[in-house]
Motif scaffolding. Structure first.
Motif, PDB file in Angstrom:
ATOM      1  N   TRP A  29       0.826  -1.201   0.000  1.00 24.29           N
ATOM      2  CA  TRP A  29       0.000   0.000   0.000  1.00 24.29           C
ATOM      3  C   TRP A  29       0.861   1.252   0.000  1.00 24.29           C
ATOM      4  CZ3 TRP A  29      -4.692  -1.188  -1.281  1.00 24.29           C
ATOM      5  CH2 TRP A  29      -5.244  -2.416  -0.879  1.00 24.29           C
ATOM      6  N   GLN A  30       0.386   2.273  -0.673  1.00 31.68           N
ATOM      7  CA  GLN A  30       1.060   3.565  -0.691  1.00 31.68           C
ATOM      8  C   GLN A  30       0.829   4.260   0.650  1.00 31.68           C
ATOM      9  OE1 GLN A  30       2.907   3.014  -3.287  1.00 31.68           O
ATOM     10  NE2 GLN A  30       2.435   4.824  -4.458  1.00 31.68           N
ATOM     11  N   SER A  31       1.772   5.081   1.049  1.00 36.32           N
ATOM     12  CA  SER A  31       1.606   5.897   2.253  1.00 36.32           C
ATOM     13  C   SER A  31       0.908   7.199   1.869  1.00 36.32           C
ATOM     14  CB  SER A  31       2.976   6.209   2.864  1.00 36.32           C
ATOM     15  OG  SER A  31       3.683   7.113   2.024  1.00 36.32           O
ATOM     16  N   ASP A  32       0.498   7.946   2.869  1.00 39.51           N
ATOM     17  CA  ASP A  32      -0.128   9.240   2.627  1.00 39.51           C
ATOM     18  C   ASP A  32       0.782  10.131   1.778  1.00 39.51           C
ATOM     19  OD1 ASP A  32      -2.197  11.303   3.154  1.00 39.51           O
ATOM     20  OD2 ASP A  32      -0.587  12.251   4.298  1.00 39.51           O
ATOM     21  N   ALA A  33       2.067  10.133   2.082  1.00 36.42           N
ATOM     22  CA  ALA A  33       3.026  10.984   1.356  1.00 36.42           C
ATOM     23  C   ALA A  33       3.232  10.537  -0.094  1.00 36.42           C
ATOM     24  CB  ALA A  33       4.368  11.006   2.094  1.00 36.42           C
ATOM     25  N   GLN A  34       2.837   9.313  -0.426  1.00 36.58           N
ATOM     26  CA  GLN A  34       3.021   8.798  -1.781  1.00 36.58           C
ATOM     27  C   GLN A  34       1.788   8.999  -2.670  1.00 36.58           C
ATOM     28  OE1 GLN A  34       4.090   4.850  -0.382  1.00 36.58           O
ATOM     29  NE2 GLN A  34       6.083   5.048  -1.395  1.00 36.58           N
ATOM     30  N   LEU A  35       0.673   9.395  -2.101  1.00 38.53           N
ATOM     31  CA  LEU A  35      -0.557   9.528  -2.885  1.00 38.53           C
ATOM     32  C   LEU A  35      -0.501  10.791  -3.742  1.00 38.53           C
ATOM     33  CD1 LEU A  35      -3.230   8.463  -0.255  1.00 38.53           C
ATOM     34  CD2 LEU A  35      -2.308   7.119  -2.155  1.00 38.53           C
ATOM     35  N   HIS A  36      -0.635  10.600  -5.042  1.00 36.07           N
ATOM     36  CA  HIS A  36      -0.586  11.711  -5.991  1.00 36.07           C
ATOM     37  C   HIS A  36      -1.246  11.279  -7.302  1.00 36.07           C
ATOM     38  CE1 HIS A  36       2.855   9.295  -7.274  1.00 36.07           C
ATOM     39  NE2 HIS A  36       2.625   9.807  -8.478  1.00 36.07           N
ATOM     40  N   VAL A  37      -1.466  12.258  -8.159  1.00 33.81           N
ATOM     41  CA  VAL A  37      -1.968  12.022  -9.507  1.00 33.81           C
ATOM     42  C   VAL A  37      -0.844  12.401 -10.466  1.00 33.81           C
ATOM     43  CG1 VAL A  37      -3.708  12.632 -11.236  1.00 33.81           C
ATOM     44  CG2 VAL A  37      -4.290  12.694  -8.783  1.00 33.81           C
ATOM     45  N   THR A  38      -0.264  11.431 -11.138  1.00 38.02           N
ATOM     46  CA  THR A  38       0.750  11.760 -12.132  1.00 38.02           C
ATOM     47  C   THR A  38       0.057  12.342 -13.359  1.00 38.02           C
ATOM     48  OG1 THR A  38       2.222   9.997 -11.377  1.00 38.02           O
ATOM     49  CG2 THR A  38       2.607  10.848 -13.603  1.00 38.02           C
ATOM     50  N   LEU A  39       0.488  13.529 -13.743  1.00 38.47           N
ATOM     51  CA  LEU A  39      -0.067  14.191 -14.921  1.00 38.47           C
ATOM     52  C   LEU A  39       0.820  13.998 -16.139  1.00 38.47           C
ATOM     53  CD1 LEU A  39      -1.132  17.423 -13.089  1.00 38.47           C
ATOM     54  CD2 LEU A  39      -2.663  15.705 -14.069  1.00 38.47           C
ATOM     55  N   ARG A  40       2.125  13.975 -15.918  1.00 40.15           N
ATOM     56  CA  ARG A  40       3.075  13.739 -17.023  1.00 40.15           C
ATOM     57  C   ARG A  40       4.363  13.233 -16.413  1.00 40.15           C
ATOM     58  NH1 ARG A  40       7.134  13.408 -20.511  1.00 40.15           N
ATOM     59  NH2 ARG A  40       6.729  14.094 -22.637  1.00 40.15           N
ATOM     60  N   PHE A  41       4.747  12.004 -16.760  1.00 43.68           N
ATOM     61  CA  PHE A  41       6.026  11.452 -16.318  1.00 43.68           C
ATOM     62  C   PHE A  41       7.115  12.082 -17.173  1.00 43.68           C
ATOM     63  CE2 PHE A  41       9.394   8.234 -16.546  1.00 43.68           C
ATOM     64  CZ  PHE A  41       9.714   8.179 -15.199  1.00 43.68           C
ATOM     65  N   ILE A  42       8.177  12.517 -16.542  1.00 40.07           N
ATOM     66  CA  ILE A  42       9.293  13.150 -17.251  1.00 40.07           C
ATOM     67  C   ILE A  42      10.468  12.177 -17.351  1.00 40.07           C
ATOM     68  CG2 ILE A  42      10.893  15.102 -17.245  1.00 40.07           C
ATOM     69  CD1 ILE A  42       8.217  16.462 -16.898  1.00 40.07           C
ATOM     70  N   GLY A  43      10.811  11.547 -16.234  1.00 38.12           N
ATOM     71  CA  GLY A  43      11.933  10.617 -16.213  1.00 38.12           C
ATOM     72  C   GLY A  43      13.217  11.281 -15.752  1.00 38.12           C
ATOM     73  N   ASP A  44      14.324  10.630 -16.054  1.00 40.71           N
ATOM     74  CA  ASP A  44      15.630  11.119 -15.633  1.00 40.71           C
ATOM     75  C   ASP A  44      16.101  12.245 -16.538  1.00 40.71           C
ATOM     76  OD1 ASP A  44      16.075   9.335 -13.443  1.00 40.71           O
ATOM     77  OD2 ASP A  44      16.379   7.731 -14.904  1.00 40.71           O
ATOM     78  N   VAL A  45      16.340  13.400 -15.945  1.00 41.98           N
ATOM     79  CA  VAL A  45      16.813  14.566 -16.690  1.00 41.98           C
ATOM     80  C   VAL A  45      17.902  15.261 -15.883  1.00 41.98           C
ATOM     81  CG1 VAL A  45      14.621  14.933 -17.898  1.00 41.98           C
ATOM     82  CG2 VAL A  45      15.037  16.099 -15.729  1.00 41.98           C
ATOM     83  N   ASP A  46      18.675  16.092 -16.566  1.00 41.29           N
ATOM     84  CA  ASP A  46      19.695  16.871 -15.865  1.00 41.29           C
ATOM     85  C   ASP A  46      19.093  18.184 -15.347  1.00 41.29           C
ATOM     86  OD1 ASP A  46      19.534  18.589 -18.072  1.00 41.29           O
ATOM     87  OD2 ASP A  46      21.387  17.847 -18.967  1.00 41.29           O
ATOM     88  N   ARG A  47      19.885  18.921 -14.602  1.00 35.28           N
ATOM     89  CA  ARG A  47      19.415  20.182 -14.000  1.00 35.28           C
ATOM     90  C   ARG A  47      18.998  21.192 -15.066  1.00 35.28           C
ATOM     91  NH1 ARG A  47      17.128  21.258  -9.380  1.00 35.28           N
ATOM     92  NH2 ARG A  47      16.460  23.351  -9.779  1.00 35.28           N
ATOM     93  N   HIS A  48      19.731  21.233 -16.180  1.00 32.44           N
ATOM     94  CA  HIS A  48      19.418  22.163 -17.262  1.00 32.44           C
ATOM     95  C   HIS A  48      17.995  21.914 -17.789  1.00 32.44           C
ATOM     96  CE1 HIS A  48      19.857  24.644 -20.831  1.00 32.44           C
ATOM     97  NE2 HIS A  48      19.481  23.602 -21.560  1.00 32.44           N
ATOM     98  N   CYS A  49      17.652  20.669 -18.006  1.00 28.17           N
ATOM     99  CA  CYS A  49      16.319  20.318 -18.496  1.00 28.17           C
ATOM    100  C   CYS A  49      15.252  20.658 -17.449  1.00 28.17           C
ATOM    101  CB  CYS A  49      16.263  18.837 -18.867  1.00 28.17           C
ATOM    102  SG  CYS A  49      14.680  18.333 -19.572  1.00 28.17           S
ATOM    103  N   ALA A  50      15.540  20.371 -16.181  1.00 28.79           N
ATOM    104  CA  ALA A  50      14.597  20.701 -15.111  1.00 28.79           C
ATOM    105  C   ALA A  50      14.356  22.207 -15.052  1.00 28.79           C
ATOM    106  CB  ALA A  50      15.111  20.185 -13.768  1.00 28.79           C
ATOM    107  N   ASP A  51      15.412  22.995 -15.196  1.00 31.15           N
ATOM    108  CA  ASP A  51      15.266  24.459 -15.193  1.00 31.15           C
ATOM    109  C   ASP A  51      14.441  24.928 -16.388  1.00 31.15           C
ATOM    110  OD1 ASP A  51      16.731  24.673 -12.854  1.00 31.15           O
ATOM    111  OD2 ASP A  51      18.613  25.190 -13.865  1.00 31.15           O
TER     112      ASP A  51
END
Length: 180
Positions: A29-51
């Motif tokens: 089971w997921q914990s309270d802190a894990q409950l969310h609605v994923t709207l768009r998975f991004i995946g592994d990116v570098d800081r430049h892409c995140a910015d």
């Protein structure tokens, strides 16, 4: 950084969902802190892409979304159930937001999302070695009372970072933007 865009359900919705999480053998089971609605998975990116993503999000306008819990369901992988979830409706506004976020991500150089989007909140993950039988899963689903039909509002879009841990993924907000 392993990122995704999400909504965090209001506390009352999380409490309702946490109350369903029992009596299914093999469910993690997921914990309270894990409950969310994923709207768009991004995946592994570098800081430049995140910015670049955060900058693109700042330049967009997003409307608040009213939603409601819409039954239970599951995803299968290779012929076995591997996730149990609570659905969200109405689907059209959530699907439209997903498409908008996908276009925004493609605009900064990310690959388009390839899977069909299903608005949901993951409740449990099921490992192949300990997964419940189809009969146990059907019994759990049929034993659940109807979910409340009250609407609630998503008004904060959150860029989350996922950290893999021994007890599953933990999520850390990296950036939030209000929706008006």
């Amino acid at each position: 950084m392993r990122l995704f865009l999400a909504f965090v359900p209001p506390p009352s919705i999380r409490q309702t969902l946490l109350g369903t999480m029992h009596a299914l053998p093999g469910a993690r089971w997921q914990s309270d802190a894990q409950l969310h609605v994923t709207l768009r998975f991004i995946g592994d990116v570098d800081r430049h892409c995140a910015d670049a993503l955060m900058l693109a999000l700042r330049h967009e306008r997003f409307a608040r979304i009213e939603a409601l819990l819409d039954g239970f369901g599951h995803f299968e992988r290779r012929g076995r159930v591997d996730q149990l979830w609570a659905g969200l409706g109405p689907r059209e506004p959530l699907n439209a937001l997903h498409a908008k976020l996908d276009r925004l991500c493609v605009g900064i150089g990310l690959e388009p999302e390839g899977r069909r989007y299903v608005p949901h909140i993951t409740l449990a993950r099921l490992a192949r070695s300990t997964a419940p039988s189809p009969e146990q899963l059907a019994g759990w689903l049929s034993a659940q009372p109807p979910l409340p039909s009250d609407t609630f509002v998503f008004d904060r879009l959150v860029l989350m970072e996922s950290h893999m841990g021994r007890d599953g993924s933990m999520y850390e907000p990296v950036f939030e933007i209000g929706m008006g």
